[in-house]
Design a protein around this motif. Structure first.
Motif, PDB file in Angstrom:
ATOM      1  N   SER A  38     -45.895  -2.924 -22.672  1.00 29.21           N
ATOM      2  CA  SER A  38     -45.030  -2.540 -21.548  1.00 29.21           C
ATOM      3  C   SER A  38     -43.747  -1.918 -22.086  1.00 29.21           C
ATOM      4  O   SER A  38     -43.363  -2.127 -23.240  1.00 29.21           O
ATOM      5  CB  SER A  38     -44.706  -3.744 -20.667  1.00 29.21           C
ATOM      6  OG  SER A  38     -44.031  -4.744 -21.410  1.00 29.21           O
ATOM      7  N   GLN A  39     -43.104  -1.147 -21.206  1.00 30.09           N
ATOM      8  CA  GLN A  39     -41.866  -0.460 -21.542  1.00 30.09           C
ATOM      9  C   GLN A  39     -41.000  -0.388 -20.299  1.00 30.09           C
ATOM     10  O   GLN A  39     -41.509  -0.310 -19.176  1.00 30.09           O
ATOM     11  CB  GLN A  39     -42.166   0.949 -22.084  1.00 30.09           C
ATOM     12  CG  GLN A  39     -41.058   1.598 -22.859  1.00 30.09           C
ATOM     13  CD  GLN A  39     -41.520   2.908 -23.498  1.00 30.09           C
ATOM     14  OE1 GLN A  39     -42.143   3.741 -22.854  1.00 30.09           O
ATOM     15  NE2 GLN A  39     -41.241   3.066 -24.787  1.00 30.09           N
ATOM     16  N   ASN A  40     -39.702  -0.390 -20.502  1.00 23.02           N
ATOM     17  CA  ASN A  40     -38.808  -0.344 -19.342  1.00 23.02           C
ATOM     18  C   ASN A  40     -38.986   0.929 -18.526  1.00 23.02           C
ATOM     19  O   ASN A  40     -38.841   0.930 -17.312  1.00 23.02           O
ATOM     20  CB  ASN A  40     -37.346  -0.468 -19.798  1.00 23.02           C
ATOM     21  CG  ASN A  40     -37.037  -1.847 -20.347  1.00 23.02           C
ATOM     22  OD1 ASN A  40     -37.702  -2.822 -19.980  1.00 23.02           O
ATOM     23  ND2 ASN A  40     -36.055  -1.933 -21.232  1.00 23.02           N
ATOM     24  N   THR A  41     -39.294   2.023 -19.204  1.00 22.52           N
ATOM     25  CA  THR A  41     -39.516   3.286 -18.503  1.00 22.52           C
ATOM     26  C   THR A  41     -40.890   3.264 -17.863  1.00 22.52           C
ATOM     27  O   THR A  41     -41.904   3.068 -18.539  1.00 22.52           O
ATOM     28  CB  THR A  41     -39.416   4.468 -19.467  1.00 22.52           C
ATOM     29  OG1 THR A  41     -38.142   4.425 -20.110  1.00 22.52           O
ATOM     30  CG2 THR A  41     -39.562   5.781 -18.727  1.00 22.52           C
ATOM     31  N   SER A  42     -40.923   3.463 -16.579  1.00 19.83           N
ATOM     32  CA  SER A  42     -42.186   3.455 -15.852  1.00 19.83           C
ATOM     33  C   SER A  42     -42.776   4.851 -15.829  1.00 19.83           C
ATOM     34  O   SER A  42     -42.148   5.801 -15.350  1.00 19.83           O
ATOM     35  CB  SER A  42     -41.970   2.957 -14.421  1.00 19.83           C
ATOM     36  OG  SER A  42     -43.191   2.989 -13.709  1.00 19.83           O
ATOM     37  N   LEU A  43     -43.984   4.981 -16.366  1.00 20.34           N
ATOM     38  CA  LEU A  43     -44.669   6.272 -16.401  1.00 20.34           C
ATOM     39  C   LEU A  43     -45.964   6.181 -15.600  1.00 20.34           C
ATOM     40  O   LEU A  43     -46.652   5.160 -15.631  1.00 20.34           O
ATOM     41  CB  LEU A  43     -44.992   6.673 -17.843  1.00 20.34           C
ATOM     42  CG  LEU A  43     -43.786   6.846 -18.768  1.00 20.34           C
ATOM     43  CD1 LEU A  43     -44.249   7.159 -20.181  1.00 20.34           C
ATOM     44  CD2 LEU A  43     -42.882   7.955 -18.254  1.00 20.34           C
ATOM     45  N   PRO A  44     -46.293   7.276 -14.899  1.00 20.50           N
ATOM     46  CA  PRO A  44     -47.509   7.231 -14.070  1.00 20.50           C
ATOM     47  C   PRO A  44     -48.795   7.414 -14.852  1.00 20.50           C
ATOM     48  O   PRO A  44     -49.874   7.288 -14.291  1.00 20.50           O
ATOM     49  CB  PRO A  44     -47.292   8.399 -13.094  1.00 20.50           C
ATOM     50  CG  PRO A  44     -46.424   9.356 -13.843  1.00 20.50           C
ATOM     51  CD  PRO A  44     -45.532   8.506 -14.704  1.00 20.50           C
ATOM     52  N   TRP A  45     -48.710   7.712 -16.168  1.00 25.48           N
ATOM     53  CA  TRP A  45     -49.906   7.946 -16.953  1.00 25.48           C
ATOM     54  C   TRP A  45     -50.235   6.695 -17.777  1.00 25.48           C
ATOM     55  O   TRP A  45     -49.355   6.139 -18.452  1.00 25.48           O
ATOM     56  CB  TRP A  45     -49.698   9.134 -17.875  1.00 25.48           C
ATOM     57  CG  TRP A  45     -49.390  10.380 -17.121  1.00 25.48           C
ATOM     58  CD1 TRP A  45     -50.261  11.245 -16.549  1.00 25.48           C
ATOM     59  CD2 TRP A  45     -48.080  10.894 -16.850  1.00 25.48           C
ATOM     60  NE1 TRP A  45     -49.595  12.270 -15.929  1.00 25.48           N
ATOM     61  CE2 TRP A  45     -48.253  12.084 -16.092  1.00 25.48           C
ATOM     62  CE3 TRP A  45     -46.788  10.466 -17.149  1.00 25.48           C
ATOM     63  CZ2 TRP A  45     -47.182  12.837 -15.647  1.00 25.48           C
ATOM     64  CZ3 TRP A  45     -45.718  11.217 -16.708  1.00 25.48           C
ATOM     65  CH2 TRP A  45     -45.920  12.387 -15.969  1.00 25.48           C
ATOM     66  N   PRO A  46     -51.472   6.245 -17.766  1.00 29.05           N
ATOM     67  CA  PRO A  46     -51.835   5.028 -18.520  1.00 29.05           C
ATOM     68  C   PRO A  46     -51.784   5.269 -20.022  1.00 29.05           C
ATOM     69  O   PRO A  46     -52.087   6.357 -20.507  1.00 29.05           O
ATOM     70  CB  PRO A  46     -53.262   4.739 -18.052  1.00 29.05           C
ATOM     71  CG  PRO A  46     -53.789   6.056 -17.597  1.00 29.05           C
ATOM     72  CD  PRO A  46     -52.626   6.803 -17.034  1.00 29.05           C
ATOM     73  N   SER A  47     -51.380   4.227 -20.742  1.00 28.19           N
ATOM     74  CA  SER A  47     -51.338   4.224 -22.209  1.00 28.19           C
ATOM     75  C   SER A  47     -50.407   5.278 -22.780  1.00 28.19           C
ATOM     76  O   SER A  47     -50.540   5.664 -23.936  1.00 28.19           O
ATOM     77  CB  SER A  47     -52.745   4.405 -22.796  1.00 28.19           C
ATOM     78  OG  SER A  47     -53.605   3.380 -22.352  1.00 28.19           O
ATOM     79  N   SER A  48     -49.464   5.793 -21.992  1.00 32.66           N
ATOM     80  CA  SER A  48     -48.488   6.775 -22.470  1.00 32.66           C
ATOM     81  C   SER A  48     -47.105   6.144 -22.447  1.00 32.66           C
ATOM     82  O   SER A  48     -46.699   5.549 -21.441  1.00 32.66           O
ATOM     83  CB  SER A  48     -48.511   8.035 -21.602  1.00 32.66           C
ATOM     84  OG  SER A  48     -49.758   8.703 -21.727  1.00 32.66           O
ATOM     85  N   TYR A  49     -46.392   6.317 -23.567  1.00 32.78           N
ATOM     86  CA  TYR A  49     -45.088   5.681 -23.704  1.00 32.78           C
ATOM     87  C   TYR A  49     -44.132   6.645 -24.398  1.00 32.78           C
ATOM     88  O   TYR A  49     -44.542   7.626 -25.021  1.00 32.78           O
ATOM     89  CB  TYR A  49     -45.212   4.377 -24.492  1.00 32.78           C
ATOM     90  CG  TYR A  49     -46.209   3.416 -23.911  1.00 32.78           C
ATOM     91  CD1 TYR A  49     -45.857   2.533 -22.894  1.00 32.78           C
ATOM     92  CD2 TYR A  49     -47.533   3.415 -24.354  1.00 32.78           C
ATOM     93  CE1 TYR A  49     -46.781   1.656 -22.346  1.00 32.78           C
ATOM     94  CE2 TYR A  49     -48.462   2.540 -23.810  1.00 32.78           C
ATOM     95  CZ  TYR A  49     -48.091   1.673 -22.809  1.00 32.78           C
ATOM     96  OH  TYR A  49     -49.014   0.810 -22.257  1.00 32.78           O
ATOM     97  N   LEU A  50     -42.853   6.331 -24.305  1.00 34.98           N
ATOM     98  CA  LEU A  50     -41.810   7.166 -24.873  1.00 34.98           C
ATOM     99  C   LEU A  50     -41.471   6.731 -26.289  1.00 34.98           C
ATOM    100  O   LEU A  50     -41.430   5.541 -26.591  1.00 34.98           O
ATOM    101  CB  LEU A  50     -40.540   7.109 -24.014  1.00 34.98           C
ATOM    102  CG  LEU A  50     -40.595   7.743 -22.628  1.00 34.98           C
ATOM    103  CD1 LEU A  50     -39.301   7.493 -21.902  1.00 34.98           C
ATOM    104  CD2 LEU A  50     -40.883   9.223 -22.718  1.00 34.98           C
TER     105      LEU A  50
END
Length: 321
Positions: A38-50
């Motif tokens: 998990s990450q604080n930034t919410s992204l609509p794409w699964p398994s994608s992170y900053l």
């Protein structure tokens, strides 16, 4: 030992030998769980992170019957970028600094004491291997546009786009009279797999144009604009340079010639105040009646200048009768 127990014992030994070579799902049959990222930034794409943003990676044990309530756990983490660590906590925090696809691997070891048949105690150990795939992306901080701002019609133009961030999934651009953002469906997206892209276009009509560019990856999107002025192919500002220079040179040469000529003429007038004979004759012929005192004097001047003229006065013959 009874002969009927040999087949069962052989089967148990065979499974015990194959257990270390079995996949993670089989090896972790008695140690069930999964990795949660998990990450604080919410992204609509699964398994994608900053990238450059803290990730929380945790292991959740599936133990509804509390079978492992007395067990102690050891976690061996491998983040796929060369970093490894061993913890006793099921939760770790990690920050990826580069983009790419990484696989987080976790080996869990559970140990607890268990009574044996001889009234003693022994250590029982179970392990499990788990993994999760992560795609680290970087937000698009902008688009750098490299290309001309002045061009002729019917001349092929190339503009290079450099993306400041992760390679975008799509690039969309369109020519407009003004620099305005692109609306959805206003242009056709092009797939790009690198951080640079070349646009080519040939202008047919002169005028002022603006390239409206939009780039988008799975994390973010950005816009950029590039103004360009198109001149007709037969009319260019540089075309006037040589004719104008030639015309100015000719004008300066003519002015200098006239100045020198007037100076030479004034010098001649000072050195030779008397007009030439032809001018004097012409003046006498044309202006004689006005400059001479009497007509007889004028006729006398004309007679002197023209020797073939008859005498001014005829001789008068006198007869004596």
């Amino acid at each position: 030992m009874a002969p009927a127990l040999w087949p069962r014992l052989s089967r148990v030994l065979w499974l015990a030998c194959l257990l270390p070579l079995a996949p993670a799902e089989v090896a972790a049959e008695l140690l069930v769980g999964n990795l949660v990222v998990s990450q604080n930034t919410s992204l609509p794409w699964p398994s994608s992170y900053l990238t450059k943003t803290v990730l929380k990676v945790s292991f959740l044990l599936h133990d509804p019957s509390n079978f492992f309530k007395t067990a102690s756990f050891l976690y061996n983490w491998d983040f796929g970028d060369g970093t490894q660590m061993v913890t006793e906590d099921a939760v770790v925090y990690y920050n990826y600094s580069i983009i790419g696809t990484f696989t987080v691997k976790l080996k869990v070891v559970a140990e607890w004491e268990q009574a044996t048949q001889d009234a003693g105690k022994g250590i029982v150990q179970k392990t499990g291997d788990f993994s999760a795939s992560l795609k680290l992306q970087e937000t698009l901080r902008g688009i750098q546009v490299l290309g001309p701002t002045l061009i002729q019609t019917f001349q092929k133009m190339t503009v290079t786009l450099n993306f400041l961030g992760s390679p975008p999934l799509t690039v969309c651009w369109r020519l407009k009279p003004e620099c305005l953002p692109l609306e959805e469906g206003e242009c056709h997206p092009v797939s790009v797999a690198s951080t640079a892209y070349n646009l080519t276009h040939t202008f047919r009509d002169p005028g002022d144009y603006c390239f409206s560019i939009r780039a988008e990856n799975v994390i973010s999107k950005t816009h950029q604009y590039h103004r360009i002025q198109v001149w007709p192919s037969s009319i260019q500002p540089a075309v006037f340079a040589f004719p104008c220079a030639t015309l100015i040179t000719m004008m300066l040469a003519f002015i200098m010639y006239m100045t020198l000529r007037n100076a030479a003429h004034q010098k001649d007038m000072v050195e030779n105040p008397e007009p030439p004979a032809g001018v004097r004759c012409c003046c006498q012929m044309c202006c004689g009646p006005f400059l001479l005192e009497t007509p007889s004097e004028y006729l006398e001047v004309v007679r002197e200048n023209h020797g073939l003229l008859p005498p001014l006065y005829k001789s008068v013959k006198t007869y004596t009768v």
